[in-house]
Design a protein around this motif. Structure first.
Motif, short mmCIF file in Angstrom:
data_model
loop_
_atom_site.label_atom_id
_atom_site.label_comp_id
_atom_site.label_asym_id
_atom_site.label_seq_id
_atom_site.Cartn_x
_atom_site.Cartn_y
_atom_site.Cartn_z
N GLU A 1 0.78 -1.15 0.27
CA GLU A 1 0.16 -0.07 -0.04
C GLU A 1 0.94 1.21 -0.15
O GLU A 1 1.74 1.37 1.00
CB GLU A 1 -1.00 -0.04 1.42
CG GLU A 1 -1.74 1.12 1.42
CD GLU A 1 -2.82 1.18 2.42
OE1 GLU A 1 -3.94 0.59 2.21
OE2 GLU A 1 -2.22 1.75 3.50
N LEU A 2 0.61 2.13 -1.09
CA LEU A 2 1.36 3.32 -1.17
C LEU A 2 0.62 4.68 -0.66
O LEU A 2 -0.74 4.39 -0.78
CB LEU A 2 1.66 3.70 -2.48
CG LEU A 2 2.52 2.65 -3.31
CD1 LEU A 2 2.87 2.98 -4.72
CD2 LEU A 2 3.99 2.30 -2.57
N GLU A 3 1.01 5.10 0.20
CA GLU A 3 0.43 6.21 1.00
C GLU A 3 1.12 7.65 0.22
O GLU A 3 2.21 7.76 0.34
CB GLU A 3 0.59 6.45 2.61
CG GLU A 3 -0.27 7.58 3.15
CD GLU A 3 -1.72 7.11 3.42
OE1 GLU A 3 -2.34 7.84 3.72
OE2 GLU A 3 -1.99 5.97 3.16
N THR A 4 0.11 8.27 -0.46
CA THR A 4 0.45 9.71 -1.17
C THR A 4 0.10 10.92 -0.51
O THR A 4 -0.98 10.84 0.65
CB THR A 4 -0.14 9.62 -2.59
OG1 THR A 4 -1.56 9.77 -2.59
CG2 THR A 4 0.18 8.28 -3.13
N ASN A 5 0.33 12.11 -0.90
CA ASN A 5 -0.16 13.17 -0.35
C ASN A 5 -1.59 13.91 -1.18
O ASN A 5 -1.65 14.96 -1.09
CB ASN A 5 0.91 14.12 -0.38
CG ASN A 5 1.34 14.62 -2.08
OD1 ASN A 5 1.25 14.05 -2.91
ND2 ASN A 5 2.05 15.79 -1.90
N ASP A 6 -2.05 12.94 -1.87
CA ASP A 6 -3.23 13.40 -2.56
C ASP A 6 -4.41 13.17 -1.89
O ASP A 6 -4.84 12.25 -1.33
CB ASP A 6 -3.43 12.13 -3.80
CG ASP A 6 -4.81 12.67 -4.95
OD1 ASP A 6 -5.53 13.33 -4.35
OD2 ASP A 6 -4.72 12.25 -6.07
#
Length: 332
Positions: free
Chosen positions: A213-218
């Motif tokens: 799981e990638l956590e982004t700033n979107d």
């Protein structure tokens, strides 16, 4: 004519009501076999492998047969993994989300049709949002078969088009033994590229079916999942495992053949049993397959025992092989 209608009108109404209730009853027993009938994929990258397996338990007491499946939208392809399921066993229906041809918010109702032990339909539901701005290449990580203690590496290129300040903040995984890192590769005119590196060192045998799981700033779609599959295998397999001797009368003996198979030639140079009544016959030959005679010689002590045998090899990667077993000494 009025007399005929009056005589049969109530009968016809009763038949219509009964038939209209049949699909509901049929759906109730079919739906009841599924503990979960909905799944939300969340936000997924374009071209990413995205699928979910629905499980159902056959509690009917009779074999259950899936005759067909269909989806209400081409964005989802249903697959029957187990057509016939015995009583008490578990069946599986896989839903594959088409993230290459469909974008945006998508959803589908999957109808599972059963024709045994009686007709019934179960309704499943999947939903998800396929992102237009994120593409993963490849769309999944497939490690294949990895030996326990060995190391396998895989990379994924992630491309984003949109905001110039888009970033990956964190990468985490639910797969034991999987270490994940990432590095920024490009950032030009609203196009951002990252490289994800996954290193897998399995510690126990079994199949892998998890995700990174990638956590982004979107703010709207912070999460980007990547499917991880494969299997962890032993460098050496032992059969039978556990090693079970037949019941032996006091003073008697029983012999078994232990099959030790590796993926390359190796020697077994020693054997230590936890019980002195266990004897292992060794050969000093270099080979990938070893057939070891193992004998249990009972003394006067009766009862069930558990034991272990440690086989020492000349291969540093294979190391020591531990075999567990049981025996039972009966009165003469």
């Amino acid at each position: 004519m009025k007399t005929v209608a009056g005589r049969f009108g109530g009968f016809v109404s009763s038949v219509v009501l009964t038939l209209s209730a049949l699909p509901v009853a049929a759906s109730d027993w079919a739906n009841g076999m599924f503990a979960d009938r909905t799944h939300d994929f969340g936000s997924v990258a374009r071209a990413a492998k995205t699928e979910h397996v629905f499980e159902f338990v056959n509690a009917t007491g009779k074999p259950v047969h899936v005759s067909s499946v269909r989806a209400s939208c081409g964005c989802t392809t249903p697959v029957v993994l187990d057509e016939t399921v015995a009583p008490g066993e578990t069946g599986r229906i896989k839903a594959q989300f088409n993230t290459r041809s469909f974008l945006g918010q998508r959803g589908a109702t999957i109808t599972v049709v059963f024709d045994r032990p009686q007709y019934g339909e179960a309704q499943l539901r999947v939903d998800g949002y396929v992102r237009r701005d994120v593409v993963c290449d490849p769309g999944e990580i497939e490690f294949g078969a990895v030996k326990i203690g060995a190391k396998a590496e895989a990379t994924v290129d992630i491309q984003y088009a949109g905001r110039s300040d888009w970033r990956i903040l964190e990468a985490r995984s639910n797969v034991p033994g999987l270490a994940v890192s990432f590095e920024e590769a490009t950032r030009v005119n609203g196009r951002v590229g990252y490289r994800l590196i996954a290193n897998f060192t399995p510690e126990a045998a079994g199949y892998i079916n998890g995700e990174i799981e990638l956590e982004t700033n979107d703010g709207n779609h912070r999460r980007v999942p990547i499917v991880v599959t494969g299997s962890a295998v032993e460098a050496v397999s032992v059969s039978p495992s556990p090693l079970a001797f037949s019941p032996v009368a006091a003073g008697g003996s029983d012999a078994k053949k232990l099959v030790v198979k590796g993926d390359r030639p190796f020697r077994i140079v020693g054997a230590n049993a936890s019980d002195p009544r266990i004897a292992v016959e060794l050969s000093d030959e270099l080979r990938p397959l070893h057939l070891l005679p193992v004998t249990f010689t009972a003394d006067e002590a009766t009862g069930a025992i558990e034991f272990s045998i440690e086989l020492q090899t000349d291969d540093a990667e294979i190391g020591t092989i531990t075999v567990r077993g049981t025996a039972d000494v009966t009165s003469p």
